[in-house]
Design an enzyme around this catalytic site. Structure first.
Site, PDB file in Angstrom:
ATOM      1  N   SER A 195       0.799  -1.067   0.023  1.00 59.45           N
ATOM      2  CA  SER A 195       0.154   0.037   0.096  1.00 59.45           C
ATOM      3  C   SER A 195       0.917   1.263  -0.131  1.00 59.45           C
ATOM      4  O   SER A 195       0.153   2.285  -0.030  1.00 59.45           O
ATOM      5  CB  SER A 195      -0.919   0.046   1.244  1.00 59.45           C
ATOM      6  OG  SER A 195      -0.472  -0.657   2.331  1.00 59.45           O
ATOM      7  N   HIS A 217      -3.164  -3.034  -5.437  1.00 52.92           N
ATOM      8  CA  HIS A 217      -3.480  -2.469  -4.076  1.00 52.92           C
ATOM      9  C   HIS A 217      -4.768  -2.837  -3.883  1.00 52.92           C
ATOM     10  O   HIS A 217      -5.728  -1.991  -4.326  1.00 52.92           O
ATOM     11  CB  HIS A 217      -2.919  -1.170  -3.736  1.00 52.92           C
ATOM     12  CG  HIS A 217      -3.202  -0.659  -2.630  1.00 52.92           C
ATOM     13  ND1 HIS A 217      -3.150   0.831  -2.301  1.00 52.92           N
ATOM     14  CD2 HIS A 217      -3.390  -1.247  -1.247  1.00 52.92           C
ATOM     15  CE1 HIS A 217      -3.556   1.051  -1.003  1.00 52.92           C
ATOM     16  NE2 HIS A 217      -3.376  -0.261  -0.346  1.00 52.92           N
ATOM     17  N   GLU A 261      -6.211  -0.302  -6.865  1.00 57.06           N
ATOM     18  CA  GLU A 261      -5.220   0.684  -7.406  1.00 57.06           C
ATOM     19  C   GLU A 261      -4.103  -0.162  -8.060  1.00 57.06           C
ATOM     20  O   GLU A 261      -3.703  -0.997  -7.410  1.00 57.06           O
ATOM     21  CB  GLU A 261      -4.519   1.606  -6.157  1.00 57.06           C
ATOM     22  CG  GLU A 261      -5.074   2.736  -5.834  1.00 57.06           C
ATOM     23  CD  GLU A 261      -4.366   3.500  -4.832  1.00 57.06           C
ATOM     24  OE1 GLU A 261      -4.415   4.718  -4.874  1.00 57.06           O
ATOM     25  OE2 GLU A 261      -3.370   2.798  -3.967  1.00 57.06           O
ATOM     26  N   ASN A 279      -3.620   6.626  -0.362  1.00 54.49           N
ATOM     27  CA  ASN A 279      -3.115   6.801   0.821  1.00 54.49           C
ATOM     28  C   ASN A 279      -2.114   7.931   0.921  1.00 54.49           C
ATOM     29  O   ASN A 279      -1.880   8.546   2.037  1.00 54.49           O
ATOM     30  CB  ASN A 279      -2.133   5.525   1.528  1.00 54.49           C
ATOM     31  CG  ASN A 279      -2.950   4.310   1.732  1.00 54.49           C
ATOM     32  OD1 ASN A 279      -4.125   4.656   2.174  1.00 54.49           O
ATOM     33  ND2 ASN A 279      -2.526   3.030   1.718  1.00 54.49           N
TER      34      ASN A 279
END
Ligand code: 3HC
Length: 677
Positions: free
Chosen positions: A408, A429, A441, A479
């Site tokens: 991540s 991800h 992702e 993130n």
């Protein structure tokens, strides 16, 4: 220009055919052609009945959404539908694929409806922040009753042909491969039926209790959205004994209100953004794909288990690897329990549980991954661990297989460099819980091959994920944008805000939870250095006291045994102690507005930086990430769309006021009155 509508004579039946790929949306040319076709059938004395059907993959999938917000071209859809219904010869809708929105409304304007068993019928307008604006809210309750009308319009999920038949929305089922012939035969059968059944002439059985009960039952689900309430109000109008004409006038007014509003603009933006995200600028749509018949997953923890379920549910066999037998057993046990729970809720058939589990091969040996077409690792988030693992996979897994990391944050290029085939390496991800969250992702490394990307994007669709391509950077899109939000949220605590105040503002904004509720759910100890004597932040102080979040019944909140949160006096003390220790100024009153400016504006700024650096292909991709990965309210259209509605100059001013370095592209767009693209 040739019309997308043609007519074909089959003796005394006129078949009106739409051929408007990809989905026979009811754009101006289609509406004009339909009107002309029905006029032709009515005027011709040798025609006794008409059939309306579509070529291609589906019956009309609705109004043409790309026309919304532009000047209307005549005839409007309601006019066409009224004309069909008013025809003095029977008109039969012959449905395959999905009769959605305006398409469903066309069918309901017809006197009879026949559908193949695999067809689906529905009014998903609510998902675009709208309501069926061509008579749907008035015709559905007249045919199928108030309860189903509420379900179909306010929730927007399509129903099967057989359910539609039970409800009276479909009169007859056709053979799967003989729709046209069956429809023509049906049309002949009903050719002399008089009076013709017209939905608008039926009465609705009033059911005020059903309306109230539906409102109450779904209050939580509809929180923040404008459209569901408007859909309910329209059905309620029909159920109140209002005439069809009054009901239609009410529906039109409500439709126009929604159409002009920000929420529908946001939801329509997301409809197209989601489809756009699947396209990669320099990867042609016809890129040959690598076959993915077998998937390997490394790690049987929460993440690995959830990832595996996606493939198992799509009928793709999975080999799952763990290091210890007990962890492997625990992991496979959880997968089974999840499937059984889904079956118990009636969402899948009991046989599906065994089918999925039968396609799962648990193993302790990486060697068993040799013949997988795709291997996804979901192990501990540590670069050395991942590099070592990818080095091993390189020697084990067959040539041409795709090697993916579920990291991540970590640098996918560095991971790829530990193999002799960096072109086969990609980031995949998933978001926790991986079997539920829709976002994927796809992290494109510097050397990732185009066919690897194309394959992963196609696979994402197959496992019903919404995939977005991200470039390599710390935290990728989602993130990375979360980070400044969390930093500012922590600073706000130091300055006098409470966790509950910050979270409340986020929930009122429409997020499923605020930053501190999210920390407690994910684990306050994630990324903690594990030294209780080293306290350099409020988070360290919490972690040192084992306030690790929901799992230890204490985090930024206190939790009871049923995980109900309450504000924590101890957390207030910890914040105060930390504030004094670090010599921070005395706490001050912090407004909700400041919380928005401090926590959400920096996300927009980070999004602008991501675009500047080319780590996202387009602003709308960022919106898709936040809608499907983090629960950003879809009626606000994602952070970048929302920034436009908030006003870029206001965002820039807010960021500057709070001392944030503003991204160049954001400043430029604000100054020129443009938007981030
Ligand atoms: N208008 C314009 N374009 C549409 C469209 C529509 N109603 N529905 C789909 N498209 C486009 C998509 O944008 C996509 O374009 P692209 O290839 O350039 O990206 C293309 O058609 C194919 O769509 P999908 O990729 O979604 O194809 P799928 O096969 O996966 O799904 C579908 C087909 C189930 C029909 C899905 O496209 C869908 O759900 N469409 C929207 C249905 C809808 O919301 N209808 C209501 C419209 S509003 C309305 O009718 C108002 C009326 O009440 C007055």
């Amino acid at each position: 220009m040739t019309s997308p509508i043609r007519t074909e004579r089959h003796g005394d039946v006129l078949v009106i055919v739409s051929d408007s790929p990809p989905v026979n949306a009811l754009g101006a040319a289609v509406r004009q052609g339909l009107e002309a076709g029905v006029k032709e059938g009515v005027a011709d004395a040798s025609i006794t009945a008409m059939v309306i059907r579509c070529d291609g993959r589906t019956f009309f999938a609705g109004a043409d959404i790309t026309e919304f917000g532009k000047p209307m071209q005549e005839p409007g859809l309601p006019t066409v539908i009224d004309m069909i219904e008013a025809a003095d010869k029977p008109v039969v809708a012959a449905i395959h694929g999905t009769a959605l929105g305006g398409g469903c409304e066309v069918a309901l304007g017809c006197h009879y409806r026949i559908a193949v068993p695999s067809a689906k019928i529905g009014t998903p307008e609510v998902k675009l922040g709208l309501l069926p604006g061509a008579g749907g809210t008035q015709r559905i309750p007249r045919i199928a009753g108030v309860k189903l009308a509420l379900e179909m319009t306010a929730k927007g999920d399509p129903i099967s042909a057989s359910r539609a038949k039970d409800a009276g929305l479909i009169d007859r089922l056709a053979g799967e491969d003989s729709l046209e012939a069956d429809a023509i035969a049906f049309a002949r059968e009903v050719a002399s039926n008089r009076p013709l059944p017209r939905a608008s002439e039926k009465n609705v059985t009033p059911d005020p209790e059903a309306v109230e009960a539906f409102r109450k039952e779904n209050a939580r689900r509809f929180r923040g959205f404008d459209a569901p309430a408007a859909n309910i109000a329209c059905v309620e109008k029909a159920a109140s004994g209002a005439s069809f004409a009054d009901g239609i006038a009410f529906e039109r007014a409500e439709f126009m209100k929604l159409m002009m509003g920000v929420q529908s603009a946001a939801q329509r933006h997301i409809f197209f953004a989601e489809r756009q995200a699947a396209k990669i600028d320099d990867v042609p749509a016809d890129t040959p794909l690598r076959p993915i018949k077998k998937v390997g997953v490394i790690g049987a923890g929460t993440m690995g288990g959830g990832i595996s379920m996606n493939f198992l549910s799509a009928g793709i066999p999975v080999t799952i690897v763990e290091m210890q037998q007990d962890a492997l057993d625990r992991g496979t046990g959880v997968i089974r329990k999840n499937y059984e729970a889904t079956a118990a809720k009636g969402r899948i058939k009991p046989e599906a549980v065994e089918a999925a589990m039968g396609a799962l091969t648990p193993t302790l040996s990486l060697d068993d991954l040799a013949d997988c077409d795709l291997v996804i690792e979901a192990v501990y988030e540590n670069m050395d661990v991942k590099k070592e693992l990818f080095g091993k996979l390189d020697t084990i897994v067959k040539k041409g297989a795709i090697l993916a990391s579920n990291t991540s944050y970590l640098n996918v290029d560095e991971i790829a460099a530990s193999t002799g085939r960096p072109e086969d390496v990609v980031g995949m991800h998933f978001f926790s819980p991986a079997n539920v969250m829709k976002l994927l992702e796809v992290v494109r490394g510097e050397k990732t091959a185009k066919d690897v990307l194309a394959t992963v994007m196609a696979l994402a669709k197959k496992i019903r994920k919404v995939a977005v391509v991200a470039g390599v950077c710390h935290g990728f899109i989602g993130n990375r944008m979360l980070a400044p939000r969390q930093i500012e949220a922590m600073k706000l605590l130091m300055e006098g805000a409470t966790p509950e105040q910050v979270d409340k503002v986020h929930v009122a904004f429409g997020m499923p939870m605020g930053p501190f509720q999210m920390s407690d759910l994910a684990g306050v100890d994630i990324g903690w250095h594990r030294d209780p004597t080293r306290i350099e932040s409020i988070r360290d102080a919490l972690a040192a006291e084992k306030r690790w979040g929901q799992k230890t019944q204490a985090g930024f909140y206190d939790y009871d045994e049923r995980r109900n949160p309450s504000p924590s006096p101890r957390v207030a003390e910890i914040i105060e102690e930390f504030r004094q220790k670090s010599g921070a100024p005395a706490p001050r009153e912090i407004s909700d507005e400041e919380i928005v400016e401090r926590t959400l504006y920096p996300m927009v700024n980070e999004g602008a930086l991501i675009l500047e650096e080319g780590k996202a292909q387009r602003a709308s991709d960022i919106d898709v990430v936040w809608i499907y990965g983090y629960g950003w309210p879809v009626y606000r259209g994602g952070p970048m769309f929302w920034a436009g509605t908030e006003g870029l100059p206001k965002i820039v001013a807010g960021l500057e006021k709070h001392g944030c370095a503003v991204a160049r592209s954001l400043k430029d767009a604000a100054a020129s009155g443009g938007r981030l693209k």
